[in-house]
Design a protein around this motif. Structure first.
Motif, PDB file in Angstrom:
ATOM      1  N   ARG A  42      46.246  46.576 106.647  1.00  0.00           N
ATOM      2  CA  ARG A  42      46.740  46.292 105.294  1.00  0.00           C
ATOM      3  C   ARG A  42      46.167  47.316 104.323  1.00  0.00           C
ATOM      4  NH1 ARG A  42      42.447  43.756 106.722  1.00  0.00           N
ATOM      5  NH2 ARG A  42      40.823  43.173 105.236  1.00  0.00           N
ATOM      6  N   LEU A  43      46.786  47.384 103.149  1.00  0.00           N
ATOM      7  CA  LEU A  43      46.291  48.283 102.101  1.00  0.00           C
ATOM      8  C   LEU A  43      45.138  47.610 101.355  1.00  0.00           C
ATOM      9  CD1 LEU A  43      49.793  49.418 100.816  1.00  0.00           C
ATOM     10  CD2 LEU A  43      48.216  50.728 102.274  1.00  0.00           C
ATOM     11  N   ALA A  44      44.359  48.402 100.639  1.00  0.00           N
ATOM     12  CA  ALA A  44      43.259  47.890  99.795  1.00  0.00           C
ATOM     13  C   ALA A  44      42.310  46.990 100.578  1.00  0.00           C
ATOM     14  CB  ALA A  44      43.831  47.139  98.580  1.00  0.00           C
ATOM     15  N   ALA A  45      42.043  47.335 101.832  1.00  0.00           N
ATOM     16  CA  ALA A  45      41.230  46.465 102.688  1.00  0.00           C
ATOM     17  C   ALA A  45      39.748  46.540 102.337  1.00  0.00           C
ATOM     18  CB  ALA A  45      41.420  46.865 104.151  1.00  0.00           C
ATOM     19  N   HIS A  46      39.336  47.622 101.690  1.00  0.00           N
ATOM     20  CA  HIS A  46      37.896  47.760 101.413  1.00  0.00           C
ATOM     21  C   HIS A  46      37.624  47.775  99.901  1.00  0.00           C
ATOM     22  CE1 HIS A  46      37.034  47.516 105.543  1.00  0.00           C
ATOM     23  NE2 HIS A  46      37.903  48.485 105.823  1.00  0.00           N
ATOM     24  N   GLN A  47      37.021  48.826  99.369  1.00  0.00           N
ATOM     25  CA  GLN A  47      36.569  48.746  97.965  1.00  0.00           C
ATOM     26  C   GLN A  47      37.675  48.324  96.986  1.00  0.00           C
ATOM     27  OE1 GLN A  47      33.621  52.076  96.882  1.00  0.00           O
ATOM     28  NE2 GLN A  47      35.018  52.961  98.370  1.00  0.00           N
ATOM     29  N   SER A  48      38.876  48.846  97.200  1.00  0.00           N
ATOM     30  CA  SER A  48      39.949  48.572  96.227  1.00  0.00           C
ATOM     31  C   SER A  48      40.356  47.103  96.215  1.00  0.00           C
ATOM     32  CB  SER A  48      41.159  49.463  96.508  1.00  0.00           C
ATOM     33  OG  SER A  48      40.766  50.813  96.469  1.00  0.00           O
ATOM     34  N   GLY A  49      40.021  46.387  97.278  1.00  0.00           N
ATOM     35  CA  GLY A  49      40.341  44.964  97.342  1.00  0.00           C
ATOM     36  C   GLY A  49      39.108  44.084  97.235  1.00  0.00           C
ATOM     37  N   HIS A  50      37.950  44.687  96.979  1.00  0.00           N
ATOM     38  CA  HIS A  50      36.690  43.923  96.889  1.00  0.00           C
ATOM     39  C   HIS A  50      35.892  44.418  95.693  1.00  0.00           C
ATOM     40  CE1 HIS A  50      37.690  43.382 101.182  1.00  0.00           C
ATOM     41  NE2 HIS A  50      37.027  42.250 101.092  1.00  0.00           N
ATOM     42  N   ASN A  51      36.449  44.320  94.517  1.00  0.00           N
ATOM     43  CA  ASN A  51      35.699  44.793  93.342  1.00  0.00           C
ATOM     44  C   ASN A  51      35.779  43.788  92.204  1.00  0.00           C
ATOM     45  OD1 ASN A  51      38.155  45.316  91.971  1.00  0.00           O
ATOM     46  ND2 ASN A  51      38.316  47.281  93.026  1.00  0.00           N
ATOM     47  N   SER A  52      35.249  44.168  91.043  1.00  0.00           N
ATOM     48  CA  SER A  52      35.190  43.218  89.916  1.00  0.00           C
ATOM     49  C   SER A  52      36.525  43.097  89.188  1.00  0.00           C
ATOM     50  CB  SER A  52      34.107  43.656  88.913  1.00  0.00           C
ATOM     51  OG  SER A  52      32.849  43.634  89.513  1.00  0.00           O
ATOM     52  N   GLY A  53      37.442  44.001  89.459  1.00  0.00           N
ATOM     53  CA  GLY A  53      38.757  43.915  88.823  1.00  0.00           C
ATOM     54  C   GLY A  53      38.743  44.267  87.344  1.00  0.00           C
TER      55      GLY A  53
END
Ligand SMILES: Cc1cc2nc3c(=O)[nH]c(=O)nc-3n(C[C@H](O)[C@H](O)[C@H](O)COP(=O)(O)OP(=O)(O)OC[C@H]3O[C@@H](n4cnc5c(N)ncnc54)[C@H](O)[C@@H]3O)c2cc1C
Length: 416
Positions: A42-53
């Motif tokens: 999947r996309l955004a599996a690491h930092q881009s999907g696990h941040n403060s937003g």
């Protein structure tokens, strides 16, 4: 024998920087053949999907740095992209709080920095803070009205849709194992076969140093992973703050301190901490990966870093080991929170480039050969700045294509 097709561009990494880059390439070079390869399913599996937003407004960064310039541009570009592509976002503003008189001077430094970076900020004193946010305390504060929140995973999917619509291809489950640069193209080995491209952009986040090595280049830094543990407040606290609430950070570190973040789903998160991680991509509690732990342990820069910031290291270790200590860090500015308010939440792991001398590399770092550009360091606020980072990458690439003699093939041209 059939010769394999040579694509114009291959982007490695399906995080927000890779996706923004593939998107920008298709905007700047319409009709180009572009493929994006991602090792996960999947996309955004690491930092881009696990941040403060958070969409940052460019307060903290060294004036003149790439971070300062690109995050300032990133705020407006991210808002515009989200409006156009129906990505959930909100400009709720943020408050950075000096809790003690001793923190006022560092907050004044941030104030000056924000003004130098063109960020609109307002200085607040105690009673003004109370009027704005009755549940937090501080002797002084910096209000950054432009700061926002966004669904970065939603933004990644919107970028992916645009890439596909413009003729680009996204290949999931495709780990790049080796990159071989030749005079006419780069060959990328994957378990599914070899891809060939005239230009390759590598946006590998937590694997940036390994991907450089896989390209036959010895990195002059290592990625040291920092785990950020979060908690979520119960829904009864959804209105506890109207803004994002941040402490005054340690100016020597690129981490912003444990903060209260409004989430785009209406909730409020607490975090993240910043503890050296023993696994780069495993989010379970006490995760341990031999290869990652050994890479960190045998790198002299890790030990020099720990020696440079022993106080910060111990503070973070304390927060990692004791929920009570973690809570105390938040209670300094939001005293009504209790231990029962800290509900489990998914952590994130930051990719932080560290030099052999143990210095944290604060700025974004890009390294370029004739046919490859590696994004070596893209820590926060690289999600905010992803669209301008992509524009910067494409400008450098197209410049390189048009004036090949201006760029030496190797050693790498490196710049911030
Ligand atoms: C805890 C935390 C909080 C943060 N908060 C914020 C914030 O509020 N605002 C903000 O602007 N920024 C924030 N950031 C920073 C931001 O999330 C990152 O800077 C940004 O997501 C980096 O994007 P990226 O595409 O470079 O990396 P990533 O999102 O990590 O993507 C890299 C991708 O490359 C893939 N990859 C790696 N190796 C290979 C290979 N061999 N073959 C194929 N694919 C490969 C990975 O699987 C991954 O999907 C935060 C980060 C963390 C961790």
């Amino acid at each position: 024998m059939n010769r394999p097709p040579v694509l114009d561009f291959v982007v490695v990494g399906g995080g927000i920087v890779g996706l923004a880059t593939a998107h920008e390439l298709l905007q700047q070079v319409p009709g180009a053949s572009v493929a994006l390869v991602e090792k996960e399913d999947r996309l955004a599996a690491h930092q881009s999907g696990h941040n403060s937003g958070v969409i940052h407004a460019g307060v903290y960064y060294e004036p003149g740095s790439l971070k300062a310039r690109l995050s300032h541009a990133g705020l407006q570009q991210t808002l515009a992209f989200c409006q156009k592509n129906a990505v959930v976002h909100q400009q709720c503003g943020k408050l950075i709080l000096a809790v003690t008189p001793a923190e006022v001077a560092p907050l004044e430094v941030l104030h000056a920095r924000a003004l130098a970076n063109g960020a609109a900020v307002r200085w607040l004193v105690g009673p003004e803070i109370q009027a704005l946010e009755p549940n937090v305390v501080g002797v002084a504060g910096l209000l950054v009205a432009a700061t926002g929140i966004v669904d970065y995973v939603g933004m990644c999917h919107a970028l992916a849709r645009q890439i596909t619509l413009a003729g680009g291809e996204i290949k999931l489950n495709t780990p790049v194992q080796a990159l071989r640069e030749g005079p006419a193209h780069v060959a990328l080995d994957t378990p599914q076969g070899t891809l060939h491209a005239r230009q390759v952009i590598v946006c590998g986040g937590l694997q940036a140093d390994r991907l450089l090595r896989a390209s036959g280049i010895t990195p002059d830094f290592a990625i040291v992973p920092f785990r950020g543990d979060y908690f979520r407040l119960p829904a009864t606290h959804n209105q506890i703050v109207k803004h994002l609430i941040y402490p005054v950070p340690d100016p020597r570190l690129p981490f912003l301190g444990i903060h209260l973040t409004r989430l785009f789903d209406g909730g409020v998160s607490v975090g993240p901490s910043a503890m050296l991680a023993l696994s780069r991509e495993d989010y379970r509690q006490h995760a341990f990966d031999w290869r990652d732990a050994w890479a960190a342990a045998r790198y002299a820069g890790t030990w020099r870093l720990l020696a440079r910031y022993p106080g910060a290291g111990l503070r973070e270790l304390g927060c990692a080991l004791s929920q009570r200590r973690y809570l105390r860090a938040v209670q300094r500015y939001c005293p009504s929170l209790t231990q029962a308010d800290l509900l489990p939440c998914v952590p994130g792991i930051r990719a932080q480039a560290v030099s052999p001398s143990g210095h944290l590399i604060h700025d974004f770092l890009l390294k370029q050969t004739t046919r490859m550009l590696h994004v070596c360091n893209a820590p926060s606020p690289a999600a905010t700045a992803a669209l301008p980072i992509a524009a910067e990458i494409v400008t450098r690439l197209l410049g390189a294509q048009h004036t090949p003699s201006a760029r030496a093939a190797s050693p790498l041209n490196s710049s911030k």
